[in-house]
Design a protein around this motif. Structure first.
Motif, PDB file in Angstrom:
ATOM      1  N   MET A 144       0.847  -1.191   0.000  1.00 48.85           N
ATOM      2  CA  MET A 144       0.000   0.000   0.000  1.00 48.85           C
ATOM      3  C   MET A 144       0.885   1.244   0.000  1.00 48.85           C
ATOM      4  SD  MET A 144      -2.891   0.737   2.829  1.00 48.85           S
ATOM      5  CE  MET A 144      -3.109   2.440   3.286  1.00 48.85           C
ATOM      6  N   PRO A 145       0.690   2.164  -0.946  1.00 51.83           N
ATOM      7  CA  PRO A 145       1.563   3.338  -0.988  1.00 51.83           C
ATOM      8  C   PRO A 145       1.375   4.188   0.262  1.00 51.83           C
ATOM      9  CG  PRO A 145       0.131   3.197  -2.929  1.00 51.83           C
ATOM     10  CD  PRO A 145      -0.351   2.195  -1.950  1.00 51.83           C
ATOM     11  N   ARG A 146       2.460   4.875   0.656  1.00 48.74           N
ATOM     12  CA  ARG A 146       2.344   5.725   1.846  1.00 48.74           C
ATOM     13  C   ARG A 146       1.510   6.949   1.525  1.00 48.74           C
ATOM     14  NH1 ARG A 146       5.341  10.303   1.687  1.00 48.74           N
ATOM     15  NH2 ARG A 146       6.977  10.436   0.135  1.00 48.74           N
TER      16      ARG A 146
ATOM     17  N   GLY B 222     -11.580  10.098  -2.364  1.00 40.39           N
ATOM     18  CA  GLY B 222     -11.046   8.783  -2.000  1.00 40.39           C
ATOM     19  C   GLY B 222      -9.552   8.753  -1.777  1.00 40.39           C
ATOM     20  N   LYS B 223      -8.859   9.867  -2.027  1.00 48.76           N
ATOM     21  CA  LYS B 223      -7.410   9.902  -1.779  1.00 48.76           C
ATOM     22  C   LYS B 223      -7.165  10.607  -0.450  1.00 48.76           C
ATOM     23  CE  LYS B 223      -6.185  10.089  -6.663  1.00 48.76           C
ATOM     24  NZ  LYS B 223      -5.132   9.189  -7.105  1.00 48.76           N
TER      25      LYS B 223
ATOM     26  N   GLU C 220      -7.898  18.973  -6.896  1.00 48.57           N
ATOM     27  CA  GLU C 220      -7.773  18.128  -8.089  1.00 48.57           C
ATOM     28  C   GLU C 220      -6.369  18.228  -8.663  1.00 48.57           C
ATOM     29  OE1 GLU C 220     -10.441  18.140 -11.974  1.00 48.57           O
ATOM     30  OE2 GLU C 220     -11.624  18.100 -10.121  1.00 48.57           O
ATOM     31  N   GLU C 221      -5.844  19.467  -8.680  1.00 50.81           N
ATOM     32  CA  GLU C 221      -4.486  19.699  -9.174  1.00 50.81           C
ATOM     33  C   GLU C 221      -3.461  19.040  -8.244  1.00 50.81           C
ATOM     34  OE1 GLU C 221      -2.042  20.651 -12.024  1.00 50.81           O
ATOM     35  OE2 GLU C 221      -4.194  21.036 -12.164  1.00 50.81           O
ATOM     36  N   VAL C 222      -3.700  19.133  -6.928  1.00 48.84           N
ATOM     37  CA  VAL C 222      -2.780  18.541  -5.940  1.00 48.84           C
ATOM     38  C   VAL C 222      -2.687  17.026  -6.148  1.00 48.84           C
ATOM     39  CG1 VAL C 222      -2.507  17.997  -3.481  1.00 48.84           C
ATOM     40  CG2 VAL C 222      -3.007  20.351  -4.171  1.00 48.84           C
ATOM     41  N   VAL C 223      -3.853  16.349  -6.228  1.00 48.86           N
ATOM     42  CA  VAL C 223      -3.821  14.878  -6.289  1.00 48.86           C
ATOM     43  C   VAL C 223      -3.303  14.361  -7.631  1.00 48.86           C
ATOM     44  CG1 VAL C 223      -5.628  14.615  -4.547  1.00 48.86           C
ATOM     45  CG2 VAL C 223      -6.270  14.600  -6.945  1.00 48.86           C
TER      46      VAL C 223
ATOM     47  N   ASP D 176       0.618   6.733  -8.847  1.00 46.32           N
ATOM     48  CA  ASP D 176      -0.473   5.821  -9.176  1.00 46.32           C
ATOM     49  C   ASP D 176      -0.672   4.852  -8.023  1.00 46.32           C
ATOM     50  OD1 ASP D 176      -2.222   4.051 -10.212  1.00 46.32           O
ATOM     51  OD2 ASP D 176      -0.931   3.344 -11.837  1.00 46.32           O
ATOM     52  N   GLU D 177      -1.900   4.767  -7.517  1.00 52.10           N
ATOM     53  CA  GLU D 177      -2.145   3.938  -6.330  1.00 52.10           C
ATOM     54  C   GLU D 177      -2.050   2.456  -6.618  1.00 52.10           C
ATOM     55  OE1 GLU D 177      -5.652   5.025  -4.216  1.00 52.10           O
ATOM     56  OE2 GLU D 177      -4.795   6.919  -3.581  1.00 52.10           O
TER      57      GLU D 177
END
Length: 451
Positions: A1-3, A51-52, A160-163, A168-169
């Motif tokens: 799982m990514p940090r 969801g992020k 939106e720009e930040v995420v 890639d999850e």
């Protein structure tokens, strides 16, 4: 799982950093009831967007000395953000326009190579103010995103720009890494964190490597001891940053957040010479807030003049200052002489097992039934709390849901009483436990489990 990714907000005073932080933190995700603890400076907050989940760092809480000018304050914030964040939100103020300080900090951020989301705050009318927003293109760090933090406008576009800059999850960490117990060695500067890691590695050094995705200049050290693999996350590599020395403590807190996020077990190193301090409590509090297993390593114990009461007396002080984590294990060590350090491995293994422990629902409810018989549930104005049943829903940390007839009747002290009964039955040393209270209408209790 990514940090979890770390996002820092940088900007001049009064551009609205705190307003933005509070607006985003207002969406805070928390499945945990409020529990009394020590008052800690809230410099970070978990935020969820589509969801992020990411960790937002409020560099506005990092205050310079009063003699510092605005530009040097912004530079310090930018340095801390560049060192620790995955994405930087550079917040400017439409009303004040582009200033020299903005231009110089933009230059620093551009050279850092980190993703920067240029955000222009205090835009009351997106139509009317659009020409003024264009002025911020002159900073040369991308498209300015207009927002009003106070009115919660444009924040979605900014997020939106930040995420977009998050990895890639679907990309997972190395398969080999899955069996590793990840241990963050955390604590104030100069308490001996690196010395402890070096001593633990000793002759067993297998691989010392920069593992992909590690925080800036924290080296992950992988090691095998008694066939168990460990990854030690060191937050100590900070002495090289002379520029940030005067802000060492705040910087350490920010760095600690990113190390703790990735760990299973946190070893909080305290200096026996200095004793346990409020700064130690802030650092330990980060591990507690993140629900990690915790060991308190009292280092430099060889330098203390001792009598028969020394260990008890010091333990009492630790328990007092870190009263919000009575579950933490305590070990007295010396990195210098190696005293008791080998015991640290056994303790890490034990608290990791507890942190990952699952208890069958049937067994849990036997404990719950006994607890209800021994101490009747509370009542209020003739209305009695009914506790139907309990089940474990997660590990790391062990998380339990208790179903009741009325959440308002479930006083914190009764939840704590049930926690104590669960701990008495299963141990769970070194790990926090989370209890969630859910209402269930009608008596859906497990058979034989009344009240």
């Amino acid at each position: 799982m990514p940090r979890k990714q770390i996002v820092a907000v940088v900007g001049r005073p009064n551009v609205g950093k705190s307003t933005l932080f509070n607006a985003l933190a207002g969406k805070r995700i928390s499945i945990v009831e409020d529990t009394p603890g020590v008052t800690r400076d809230r410099i970070y907050q978990d935020v969820e967007w589509l969801g992020k989940v990411f960790t937002l760092i409020d560099t506005g809480g990092i205050e310079p000395d009063s003699k510092d000018v605005i530009l040097s304050q912004m530079r310090q914030q930018a340095e801390i953000a560049i060192e620790t964040a995955d994405v930087i939100v550079f917040l400017c103020d439409l009303k004040q326009g582009v200033t020299d300080a903005d231009a110089q900090v933009a230059d620093m951020l551009r050279r850092s190579g980190k993703p920067v989301v240029l955000t222009v705050n205090k835009v009351d009318s997106f139509k009317r103010d659009s020409l003024d927003v264009y002025e911020f293109y002159n900073l040369g760090i991308g498209d300015p995103i207009p927002i009003s933090a106070a009115n919660m406008q444009g924040i979605g576009d900014m997020l939106e720009e930040v995420v977009k800059h998050f990895p890639d999850e679907t990309a997972t960490e190395d398969e080999e890494d899955d069996d590793n117990i990840k241990v963050a060695i955390i604590g104030k500067p100069n308490v001996g964190k690196s010395s402890i890691i070096n001593k633990l590695i000793g002759e067993n050094r297998l691989i010392v490597s920069d593992v992909a995705g590690t925080t800036r200049d924290a080296i992950d050290t992988e090691i095998t001891h008694n066939k168990q693999k460990y990854t030690f996350i060191d937050t100590a590599g900070i002495r090289r940053h002379n520029k940030i020395k005067e802000h060492l403590e705040q910087y350490m807190l920010v760095r600690t957040v990113s190390a703790v996020e990735r760990a299973d077990v946190c070893v909080v190193v305290i200096s026996a010479e200095e004793g346990v301090t409020e700064q130690d409590a802030k650092i330990a509090g980060i591990a507690h807030d993140n629900g990690k297993a915790v060991i308190i390593a009292v280092n430099k114990w060889d330098l203390i003049e001792k009598d028969n009461h020394s260990v008890n007396d010091f333990t009492k002080k630790v328990r007092q200052t870190l009263s919000f984590m009575p579950y933490a294990e305590i070990l007295f060590v010396s990195a210098q002489t190696g005293q008791r350090l080998v015991k640290l491995y056994d303790m890490i293994d034990a608290v990791y097992q507890n942190h990952s422990m699952r208890v069958a629902t049937g067994v849990l409810n036997e404990i719950l039934m006994q607890a209800l018989v021994m101490q009747q549930p509370p009542s209020d104005r003739g209305r009695v709390l009914k506790v139907f049943y309990m089940t474990q829903v997660a590990v790391k940390p062990p998380t339990f849901v208790i179903f009741v007839n009325d959440k308002k009747l479930m006083h914190f002290s009764y939840t704590r009483y049930i926690e104590n009964q669960v701990r008495a039955a299963f141990g769970f040393a070194g790990t926090p436990l989370k209890f969630l209270i859910r209402e269930r209408k009608g008596d859906n209790s497990i058979k034989g489990n009344h009240k």
